[in-house]
Design a protein around this motif. Structure first.
Motif, PDB file in Angstrom:
ATOM      1  N   LYS A 169     -12.009  -1.650  -1.319  1.00  0.00           N
ATOM      2  CA  LYS A 169     -12.458  -1.618  -2.710  1.00  0.00           C
ATOM      3  C   LYS A 169     -13.626  -0.654  -2.910  1.00  0.00           C
TER       4      LYS A 169
ATOM      5  N   HIS B 173       0.853  -1.179   0.000  1.00  0.00           N
ATOM      6  CA  HIS B 173       0.000   0.000   0.000  1.00  0.00           C
ATOM      7  C   HIS B 173       0.893   1.235   0.000  1.00  0.00           C
TER       8      HIS B 173
ATOM      9  N   ARG C  27     -10.213  -5.733   3.015  1.00  0.00           N
ATOM     10  CA  ARG C  27      -9.997  -5.706   1.560  1.00  0.00           C
ATOM     11  C   ARG C  27     -11.282  -5.311   0.841  1.00  0.00           C
ATOM     12  N   THR C  28     -12.403  -5.878   1.276  1.00  0.00           N
ATOM     13  CA  THR C  28     -13.701  -5.529   0.687  1.00  0.00           C
ATOM     14  C   THR C  28     -14.027  -4.059   0.933  1.00  0.00           C
TER      15      THR C  28
ATOM     16  N   ASP D 252      -3.601  -5.627  -5.064  1.00  0.00           N
ATOM     17  CA  ASP D 252      -4.509  -6.710  -4.679  1.00  0.00           C
ATOM     18  C   ASP D 252      -3.901  -8.059  -5.050  1.00  0.00           C
TER      19      ASP D 252
ATOM     20  N   TRP E 245      -5.023  -5.945   5.228  1.00  0.00           N
ATOM     21  CA  TRP E 245      -6.035  -5.000   4.766  1.00  0.00           C
ATOM     22  C   TRP E 245      -6.840  -4.338   5.883  1.00  0.00           C
TER      23      TRP E 245
ATOM     24  N   HIS F   7      -3.300   0.377  -3.648  1.00  0.00           N
ATOM     25  CA  HIS F   7      -3.287  -0.879  -2.909  1.00  0.00           C
ATOM     26  C   HIS F   7      -3.218  -2.056  -3.887  1.00  0.00           C
TER      27      HIS F   7
ATOM     28  N   GLU G  97      -9.250  -8.836   8.755  1.00  0.00           N
ATOM     29  CA  GLU G  97      -8.359  -8.416   7.670  1.00  0.00           C
ATOM     30  C   GLU G  97      -8.998  -8.653   6.302  1.00  0.00           C
TER      31      GLU G  97
ATOM     32  N   VAL H  32      -7.660   0.067  -5.736  1.00  0.00           N
ATOM     33  CA  VAL H  32      -7.243  -1.314  -5.467  1.00  0.00           C
ATOM     34  C   VAL H  32      -7.059  -1.984  -6.820  1.00  0.00           C
TER      35      VAL H  32
END
Length: 338
Positions: free
Chosen positions: A280, A149, A276-277, A224, A207, A222, A272, A287
């Motif tokens: 986004k 990141h 991530r979700t 992915d 995340w 970020h 974590e 991302v």
């Protein structure tokens, strides 16, 4: 009369725990360096409560988060020296000190934190007896795979050249140097400040913790990809363990299993993965995934890290090929490998 007395004694034994009948009360200090809002804190408090219950109330514990008892980098030595009785250790904070467990820190090793936690517990336990001989290993776990990141979009390995990067652990630090970047040493609680002041440009981080430590405020891009995981251990001060009765030691042993490693770390893995979700869907952040060719470039670029790991294990007197093959077997068994 003798039969009646025997029956009465037996019945009493059914209700009296060995821990309540004869054991002195033990009070444990459990040291964590994450803040109270981190999922590890309530999970560890629940673990401690179950230890107290299983011991008939004779093993009590207090959880100290936020580096109250010492800095994150010092937690292995804190368990060794008895500053705390149980500590949360990141072996990768001390490069070269724990070469075997560093296999779990090589890039592109794990794809799943929960399955990986079970695999690494099965694999590392026997090696901890020598590599972490100054303490008693309780259990091992990893977090959901983290990524890169930062303020600049890093796509190819060459993009890291000239960048100042806060690595999550020592192997990622080697990767940064290998690719022409400069490492900025900062523990998780210190990382936002390093980015905010421009001391670091990029960071490797899981995340959900990006939000927990406020790093979303100072980063935009970020990557992915499951770039890495960090290996963690809970370590017990040997003197504190030896001071317990056999019944109390059994309670501790029963709470130092792969199953308990999962119970303690699963909420963090979920946290974590959900991060991530969340990222986004966040405005002002990008991302981005890597294409097949780009991913191949990264895998090729980090190959020297394995050779470095092999050399470190050999210097410590270990059989690197055997150790690696055992880890691969556990990864395959649990479906946790990249």
């Amino acid at each position: 009369m003798r039969k009646a007395l025997l029956a009465l004694t037996t019945a009493a034994g059914l209700f009296a725990s060995p821990a309540t009948a004869q054991d002195k009360t033990v009070t444990l200090k459990i040291s964590l360096w994450v803040p109270p809002a981190h999922p590890l804190v309530p999970a560890t408090q629940a673990w401690a409560a179950d230890i107290e219950k299983a011991s008939g109330g004779t093993i009590k514990a207090t959880v100290f988060p936020s580096e109250q008892l010492g800095k994150a980098f010092d937690h292995y030595d804190m368990a060794r020296d008895g500053i705390a009785d149980v500590t949360y250790v990141n072996p990768g904070y001390q490069p070269g000190r724990f070469p075997i467990i560093a296999a779990g820190q090589l890039p592109f090793t794990f794809t799943d934190g929960k399955k990986g936690t079970l695999a690494i517990n099965e694999w590392y336990r026997k090696y901890a007896k020598t590599e972490m001989k100054d303490t008693k290993l309780c259990f091992v776990f990893i977090h959901d795979p983290g990524a890169l990141h930062g303020r600049k979009k890093i796509v190819a390995p060459a993009d890291l050249a000239g960048m100042k990067v806060r690595p999550a652990q020592s192997t990622i630090g080697e990767m940064v140097k290998l690719l022409g970047g400069t490492n900025v040493q900062a523990s998780a609680p210190e990382s936002r400040d390093a980015l905010e002041r421009g001391v670091a440009d990029e960071i490797t981080f899981p995340w959900g913790s990006i939000f927990l430590f406020g790093i979303d405020k100072v980063t935009k891009y970020h990557m992915d990809v499951p770039l890495y995981t960090t290996v963690f251990t809970y370590n017990i001060n040997p003197a504190a363990y030896q001071a317990m009765s056999p019944a109390q030691q059994k309670v501790m042993d029963d709470h130092c299993t792969p199953e308990w490693a999962a119970k303690v770390s699963d909420p963090w893995n979920d946290f974590e993965a959900n991060g991530r979700t969340k990222m986004k869907a966040l405005a002002g952040h990008e991302v981005y995934a890597l294409g097949a060719d780009e991913l191949a470039q990264w895998k090729k670029a980090v190959e020297p890290l394995r050779a470095s790991w092999v050399e470190g294990v050999k210097k410590a007197g270990g059989d690197a090929d055997k150790i690696e093959n055992e880890l691969k077997a556990e990864l395959a068994k649990y479906g946790a490998g990249f």
